[in-house]
Scaffold this motif. Sequence first.
Motif, PDB file in Angstrom:
ATOM      1  N   GLU A   1      -8.646  22.784   0.881  1.00 34.75           N
ATOM      2  CA  GLU A   1      -8.781  22.479  -0.538  1.00 34.75           C
ATOM      3  C   GLU A   1      -7.390  22.431  -1.163  1.00 34.75           C
ATOM      4  O   GLU A   1      -6.579  23.332  -0.976  1.00 34.75           O
ATOM      5  CB  GLU A   1      -9.635  23.569  -1.214  1.00 34.75           C
ATOM      6  N   ARG A   2      -7.123  21.332  -1.870  1.00 33.80           N
ATOM      7  CA  ARG A   2      -5.868  21.152  -2.605  1.00 33.80           C
ATOM      8  C   ARG A   2      -6.232  20.693  -4.002  1.00 33.80           C
ATOM      9  O   ARG A   2      -6.618  19.539  -4.202  1.00 33.80           O
ATOM     10  CB  ARG A   2      -4.989  20.092  -1.943  1.00 33.80           C
ATOM     11  N   GLY A   3      -6.108  21.582  -4.945  1.00 31.73           N
ATOM     12  CA  GLY A   3      -6.493  21.228  -6.316  1.00 31.73           C
ATOM     13  C   GLY A   3      -7.964  20.896  -6.368  1.00 31.73           C
ATOM     14  O   GLY A   3      -8.800  21.673  -5.951  1.00 31.73           O
ATOM     15  N   GLU A   4      -8.280  19.685  -6.873  1.00 36.01           N
ATOM     16  CA  GLU A   4      -9.671  19.251  -6.944  1.00 36.01           C
ATOM     17  C   GLU A   4     -10.134  18.585  -5.657  1.00 36.01           C
ATOM     18  O   GLU A   4     -11.324  18.337  -5.476  1.00 36.01           O
ATOM     19  CB  GLU A   4      -9.845  18.284  -8.120  1.00 36.01           C
ATOM     20  N   LEU A   5      -9.214  18.299  -4.765  1.00 31.43           N
ATOM     21  CA  LEU A   5      -9.550  17.616  -3.512  1.00 31.43           C
ATOM     22  C   LEU A   5      -9.981  18.641  -2.468  1.00 31.43           C
ATOM     23  O   LEU A   5      -9.285  19.626  -2.218  1.00 31.43           O
ATOM     24  CB  LEU A   5      -8.336  16.841  -2.984  1.00 31.43           C
ATOM     25  N   ARG A   6     -11.128  18.421  -1.888  1.00 30.13           N
ATOM     26  CA  ARG A   6     -11.633  19.295  -0.829  1.00 30.13           C
ATOM     27  C   ARG A   6     -12.020  18.424   0.358  1.00 30.13           C
ATOM     28  O   ARG A   6     -12.826  17.501   0.210  1.00 30.13           O
ATOM     29  CB  ARG A   6     -12.840  20.077  -1.331  1.00 30.13           C
ATOM     30  N   ILE A   7     -11.437  18.701   1.527  1.00 31.18           N
ATOM     31  CA  ILE A   7     -11.719  17.916   2.728  1.00 31.18           C
ATOM     32  C   ILE A   7     -12.359  18.846   3.758  1.00 31.18           C
ATOM     33  O   ILE A   7     -11.812  19.897   4.092  1.00 31.18           O
ATOM     34  CB  ILE A   7     -10.437  17.305   3.325  1.00 31.18           C
ATOM     35  N   ARG A   8     -13.515  18.437   4.250  1.00 29.24           N
ATOM     36  CA  ARG A   8     -14.218  19.188   5.290  1.00 29.24           C
ATOM     37  C   ARG A   8     -14.396  18.271   6.478  1.00 29.24           C
ATOM     38  O   ARG A   8     -14.937  17.176   6.347  1.00 29.24           O
ATOM     39  CB  ARG A   8     -15.579  19.649   4.777  1.00 29.24           C
ATOM     40  N   VAL A   9     -13.921  18.722   7.638  1.00 29.84           N
ATOM     41  CA  VAL A   9     -14.059  17.956   8.870  1.00 29.84           C
ATOM     42  C   VAL A   9     -14.896  18.805   9.814  1.00 29.84           C
ATOM     43  O   VAL A   9     -14.605  19.982  10.026  1.00 29.84           O
ATOM     44  CB  VAL A   9     -12.686  17.642   9.503  1.00 29.84           C
TER      45      VAL A   9
ATOM     46  N   ILE B   1      -7.841  10.524  -0.735  1.00 30.08           N
ATOM     47  CA  ILE B   1      -7.939  11.167   0.572  1.00 30.08           C
ATOM     48  C   ILE B   1      -6.641  10.944   1.347  1.00 30.08           C
ATOM     49  O   ILE B   1      -6.147   9.825   1.446  1.00 30.08           O
ATOM     50  CB  ILE B   1      -9.134  10.612   1.359  1.00 30.08           C
ATOM     51  N   ASP B   2      -6.122  12.015   1.899  1.00 26.99           N
ATOM     52  CA  ASP B   2      -4.910  11.985   2.720  1.00 26.99           C
ATOM     53  C   ASP B   2      -5.347  11.768   4.167  1.00 26.99           C
ATOM     54  O   ASP B   2      -5.777  12.697   4.851  1.00 26.99           O
ATOM     55  CB  ASP B   2      -4.151  13.302   2.550  1.00 26.99           C
ATOM     56  N   ALA B   3      -5.254  10.536   4.662  1.00 29.06           N
ATOM     57  CA  ALA B   3      -5.700  10.194   6.009  1.00 29.06           C
ATOM     58  C   ALA B   3      -4.939  10.989   7.066  1.00 29.06           C
ATOM     59  O   ALA B   3      -5.513  11.386   8.087  1.00 29.06           O
ATOM     60  CB  ALA B   3      -5.539   8.692   6.251  1.00 29.06           C
TER      61      ALA B   3
ATOM     62  N   MET C   1       0.855  -1.182   0.000  1.00 31.32           N
ATOM     63  CA  MET C   1       0.000   0.000   0.000  1.00 31.32           C
ATOM     64  C   MET C   1       0.888   1.227   0.000  1.00 31.32           C
ATOM     65  O   MET C   1       1.843   1.324   0.761  1.00 31.32           O
ATOM     66  CB  MET C   1      -0.911  -0.028   1.224  1.00 31.32           C
ATOM     67  N   ALA C   2       0.546   2.183  -0.789  1.00 33.88           N
ATOM     68  CA  ALA C   2       1.345   3.394  -0.919  1.00 33.88           C
ATOM     69  C   ALA C   2       1.077   4.331   0.247  1.00 33.88           C
ATOM     70  O   ALA C   2      -0.005   4.366   0.801  1.00 33.88           O
ATOM     71  CB  ALA C   2       1.011   4.097  -2.228  1.00 33.88           C
ATOM     72  N   ASP C   3       2.088   5.107   0.573  1.00 34.27           N
ATOM     73  CA  ASP C   3       1.964   6.109   1.632  1.00 34.27           C
ATOM     74  C   ASP C   3       0.990   7.187   1.154  1.00 34.27           C
ATOM     75  O   ASP C   3       1.155   7.732   0.061  1.00 34.27           O
ATOM     76  CB  ASP C   3       3.357   6.715   1.910  1.00 34.27           C
ATOM     77  N   PRO C   4      -0.055   7.533   1.947  1.00 31.68           N
ATOM     78  CA  PRO C   4      -1.054   8.501   1.504  1.00 31.68           C
ATOM     79  C   PRO C   4      -0.455   9.855   1.142  1.00 31.68           C
ATOM     80  O   PRO C   4      -0.974  10.559   0.287  1.00 31.68           O
ATOM     81  CB  PRO C   4      -1.999   8.656   2.695  1.00 31.68           C
ATOM     82  N   LYS C   5       0.637  10.231   1.759  1.00 32.82           N
ATOM     83  CA  LYS C   5       1.232  11.533   1.493  1.00 32.82           C
ATOM     84  C   LYS C   5       1.956  11.580   0.147  1.00 32.82           C
ATOM     85  O   LYS C   5       2.215  12.652  -0.369  1.00 32.82           O
ATOM     86  CB  LYS C   5       2.191  11.911   2.611  1.00 32.82           C
ATOM     87  N   THR C   6       2.289  10.412  -0.400  1.00 42.05           N
ATOM     88  CA  THR C   6       3.038  10.399  -1.652  1.00 42.05           C
ATOM     89  C   THR C   6       2.175  10.027  -2.854  1.00 42.05           C
ATOM     90  O   THR C   6       2.688   9.824  -3.935  1.00 42.05           O
ATOM     91  CB  THR C   6       4.222   9.411  -1.557  1.00 42.05           C
ATOM     92  N   LEU C   7       0.845   9.931  -2.651  1.00 44.57           N
ATOM     93  CA  LEU C   7      -0.032   9.580  -3.761  1.00 44.57           C
ATOM     94  C   LEU C   7      -0.033  10.687  -4.803  1.00 44.57           C
ATOM     95  O   LEU C   7      -0.066  11.872  -4.483  1.00 44.57           O
ATOM     96  CB  LEU C   7      -1.459   9.343  -3.261  1.00 44.57           C
ATOM     97  N   LYS C   8      -0.013  10.306  -6.059  1.00 43.15           N
ATOM     98  CA  LYS C   8       0.016  11.270  -7.155  1.00 43.15           C
ATOM     99  C   LYS C   8      -1.388  11.793  -7.463  1.00 43.15           C
ATOM    100  O   LYS C   8      -1.550  12.919  -7.889  1.00 43.15           O
ATOM    101  CB  LYS C   8       0.605  10.633  -8.426  1.00 43.15           C
ATOM    102  N   ASN C   9      -2.390  10.971  -7.259  1.00 43.44           N
ATOM    103  CA  ASN C   9      -3.754  11.347  -7.587  1.00 43.44           C
ATOM    104  C   ASN C   9      -4.295  12.263  -6.488  1.00 43.44           C
ATOM    105  O   ASN C   9      -4.453  11.864  -5.356  1.00 43.44           O
ATOM    106  CB  ASN C   9      -4.611  10.080  -7.718  1.00 43.44           C
ATOM    107  N   GLU C  10      -4.591  13.504  -6.862  1.00 41.87           N
ATOM    108  CA  GLU C  10      -5.044  14.475  -5.864  1.00 41.87           C
ATOM    109  C   GLU C  10      -6.445  14.182  -5.350  1.00 41.87           C
ATOM    110  O   GLU C  10      -6.884  14.784  -4.387  1.00 41.87           O
ATOM    111  CB  GLU C  10      -4.986  15.889  -6.441  1.00 41.87           C
ATOM    112  N   THR C  11      -7.175  13.281  -5.995  1.00 40.61           N
ATOM    113  CA  THR C  11      -8.517  12.968  -5.521  1.00 40.61           C
ATOM    114  C   THR C  11      -8.500  11.909  -4.431  1.00 40.61           C
ATOM    115  O   THR C  11      -9.525  11.620  -3.839  1.00 40.61           O
ATOM    116  CB  THR C  11      -9.419  12.510  -6.682  1.00 40.61           C
TER     117      THR C  11
END
Length: 167
Positions: A36-44, A13-15, A1-11
């Motif tokens: 918001e980072r690019g197309e990724l938007r996280i709301r907590v 989720i960075d846990a 499994m790839a490290d979430p911080k190094t994923l290339k796909n901005e969509t």
Amino acid sequence: MADPKTLKNETEIDAGLVRQLADILNDTSLTEIEVERGELRIRVAREIVAAPVMQYAAAPQAAPVAAAAPAAAAPASMPSDPATIVAKSGEEVKSPMVGTAYLQASPEAPPFIKVGDAVKKGQTLLIVEAMKTMNPIQSPRDGVVAEVLVGDAQPVEYGEALVLLEA
């Protein structure tokens, strides 16, 4: 499994980022945070569950309480020393809620009342803050302030005597 911080796909989720945002909510009084980072938007957000708020009308409540004041007040707010009980004659204005009593509108403002002041029915005697809401406590009748029974910024309980009024 790839490290979430190094994923290339901005969509994706960075846990780790979600955990950091949740920690920020826990460490502050914020209820919601969004990144918001690019197309990724996280709301907590966290849900705030408010306790049911009971509202009491100050003037209508004061009349029945005044009739029963000597009997009802004795166990809760009166000391057991008979000399002190006799000295506290008059009508107690009681807190209609749990909160913090303030004797003035702001730290630099004069107090609403002082001992010896003549007050009119409906006049603000002090404020009780409950759940960030300032609730004015009004005089149930015309009278003279015999005693202020609480200090400024003092926590008060429901039914606690705040002010003693004489005729």
